[in-house]
Scaffold this motif. Structure first.
Motif, PDB file in Angstrom:
ATOM      1  N   LYS A  70       7.245   3.271   1.733  1.00 19.80           N
ATOM      2  CA  LYS A  70       7.152   2.270   0.677  1.00 19.80           C
ATOM      3  C   LYS A  70       5.687   2.022   0.301  1.00 19.80           C
ATOM      4  O   LYS A  70       4.807   2.010   1.154  1.00 19.80           O
ATOM      5  CB  LYS A  70       7.805   0.942   1.096  1.00 19.80           C
ATOM      6  N   THR A  71       5.472   1.798  -0.975  1.00 20.62           N
ATOM      7  CA  THR A  71       4.144   1.478  -1.489  1.00 20.62           C
ATOM      8  C   THR A  71       4.006  -0.031  -1.626  1.00 20.62           C
ATOM      9  O   THR A  71       4.900  -0.701  -2.159  1.00 20.62           O
ATOM     10  CB  THR A  71       3.928   2.138  -2.861  1.00 20.62           C
ATOM     11  N   PHE A  72       2.890  -0.575  -1.170  1.00 22.52           N
ATOM     12  CA  PHE A  72       2.605  -1.996  -1.305  1.00 22.52           C
ATOM     13  C   PHE A  72       1.540  -2.177  -2.382  1.00 22.52           C
ATOM     14  O   PHE A  72       0.514  -1.480  -2.374  1.00 22.52           O
ATOM     15  CB  PHE A  72       2.098  -2.581   0.019  1.00 22.52           C
ATOM     16  N   VAL A  80      -3.851  -6.332  -0.358  1.00 22.17           N
ATOM     17  CA  VAL A  80      -2.824  -6.231   0.675  1.00 22.17           C
ATOM     18  C   VAL A  80      -3.461  -5.816   1.999  1.00 22.17           C
ATOM     19  O   VAL A  80      -4.172  -4.811   2.073  1.00 22.17           O
ATOM     20  CB  VAL A  80      -1.734  -5.222   0.270  1.00 22.17           C
ATOM     21  N   ARG A  85       1.574  -5.947   5.280  1.00 19.84           N
ATOM     22  CA  ARG A  85       2.462  -4.794   5.269  1.00 19.84           C
ATOM     23  C   ARG A  85       3.410  -4.832   6.465  1.00 19.84           C
ATOM     24  O   ARG A  85       4.633  -4.659   6.335  1.00 19.84           O
ATOM     25  CB  ARG A  85       1.658  -3.491   5.267  1.00 19.84           C
ATOM     26  N   VAL A 110       6.771  -2.569  -2.979  1.00 20.65           N
ATOM     27  CA  VAL A 110       6.797  -3.998  -2.693  1.00 20.65           C
ATOM     28  C   VAL A 110       5.565  -4.614  -3.352  1.00 20.65           C
ATOM     29  O   VAL A 110       4.432  -4.255  -3.017  1.00 20.65           O
ATOM     30  CB  VAL A 110       6.776  -4.273  -1.177  1.00 20.65           C
ATOM     31  N   VAL A 112       3.232  -7.808  -3.999  1.00 16.35           N
ATOM     32  CA  VAL A 112       2.914  -9.011  -3.247  1.00 16.35           C
ATOM     33  C   VAL A 112       1.930  -9.871  -4.042  1.00 16.35           C
ATOM     34  O   VAL A 112       0.839  -9.409  -4.400  1.00 16.35           O
ATOM     35  CB  VAL A 112       2.313  -8.670  -1.868  1.00 16.35           C
ATOM     36  N   TRP A 151       3.230 -13.920  -0.753  1.00 14.13           N
ATOM     37  CA  TRP A 151       2.743 -13.809   0.618  1.00 14.13           C
ATOM     38  C   TRP A 151       2.645 -15.172   1.289  1.00 14.13           C
ATOM     39  O   TRP A 151       2.921 -15.316   2.476  1.00 14.13           O
ATOM     40  CB  TRP A 151       1.392 -13.106   0.665  1.00 14.13           C
TER      41      TRP A 151
END
Length: 288
Positions: A70-72, A80, A85, A110, A112, A151
């Motif tokens: 998954k990419t944040f 991030v 994470r 995801v 944030v 967050w």
């Protein structure tokens, strides 16, 4: 001859496309989480502290897969961090323990935000008049492979004033719900018998929550779950993992359905709460 060469080249390309990602994932899984990453899970996932060693190992493996695939993306200027994470990955993967899974295969990114974020909304009334509004949200699950989170509220999950709210569990429950083809409060269950039992129990408790919400009565389930069946499933998932003893006591049949679906019993991980004095006024906040 040329056709044979083309076929061989295509076969080789397919093999590489399958083998390389698998090889990379296996390399990731072979490496243990760092002490820093384990410390984040220990600190920010209360359920982890009470898990037996086998379930801890399962969760660690799932976290490694999640972080690898998954990419944040930080939004509104947020950078991030590794704590963000790992915290999000570990809380999301609580929902996948003891079950065969590809770790949210439809999810790619995801997003944030530092805190609550504004989302544009279009509302149409009975007369056909469309109103443009902006809604303040803590999280949202999208059907295009993205989950959006605040967050500030991820970090404060389980702590005052959020109490038992957990935005990660809520939004990733929506991701599981959508795997059945639609967000309707009935994730993939595997058999017609399970769907019948699930529908009977959740429909009844959903109706009870709607009644309690209408009259302003408090329940272990957040009143936002009375919005629709999809939100009821997400809210009940939060309660199942964050307030298992209270949910089992107030809604035993609902708890049994979730225990069968999630294949874990979080009561074994979290201590039972102290009895609340009769005069104590417990206030449950509303999810937005």
């Amino acid at each position: 001859m040329e056709a044979a060469i083309v076929c061989a080249a295509l076969a080789f390309a397919v093999l590489v496309a399958w083998f390389v990602p698998r090889w990379r994932l296996n390399r990731v899984l072979a490496r243990p989480l760092t002490d820093v990453q384990l410390g984040v899970i220990e600190r920010n996932v209360a359920q982890y502290r009470g898990m037996p060693r086998e379930l801890r190992a399962q969760l660690q493996r799932l976290v490694k897969q999640f972080l690898h695939r998954k990419t944040f993306v930080g939004c509104a200027g947020l950078e991030v961090t590794e704590e963000m994470r790992v915290t999000i990955a570990a809380q999301a993967c609580l929902l996948l323990l003891n079950r065969p899974t590809r770790v949210y295969p439809g999810l790619h990114a995801v997003l944030v935000y530092p805190g609550a974020f504004l989302v544009p909304r279009r509302q149409q009334d009975e007369a056909g008049v469309v109103t443009e509004t902006r809604q303040d949200l803590l999280g949202e699950s999208w059907g295009d492979g993205r989950v959006v989170l605040s967050w500030e509220h991820v970090r404060r999950a389980g702590l005052p004033p959020e109490g038992t709210h957990n935005v990660v569990l809520h939004e990733f429950a929506h991701q599981l719900d959508s795997e059945s083809g639609s967000n309707n409060g009935a994730p993939f269950l595997g058999s017609p018998e399970r769907y019948r039992s699930w529908s009977e129990t959740l429909s009844r408790d959903f109706a009870l929550l709607r009644r309690d919400a209408y009259w302003g009565q408090r329940d272990v389930l957040d009143p936002y779950g009375a919005t629709n069946p999809a939100e009821f499933f997400a809210v009940a998932t939060e309660s199942f993992f964050e307030q298992p003893h209270e949910l089992a006591g107030r809604h035993p049949d609902l708890y049994a359905e979730f225990e069968a679906y999630y294949r874990v019993d979080p009561r074994a991980w979290l201590p039972a709460p102290a009895p609340v004095p009769a005069h104590h006024d417990v206030v449950y906040g509303q999810w937005r």
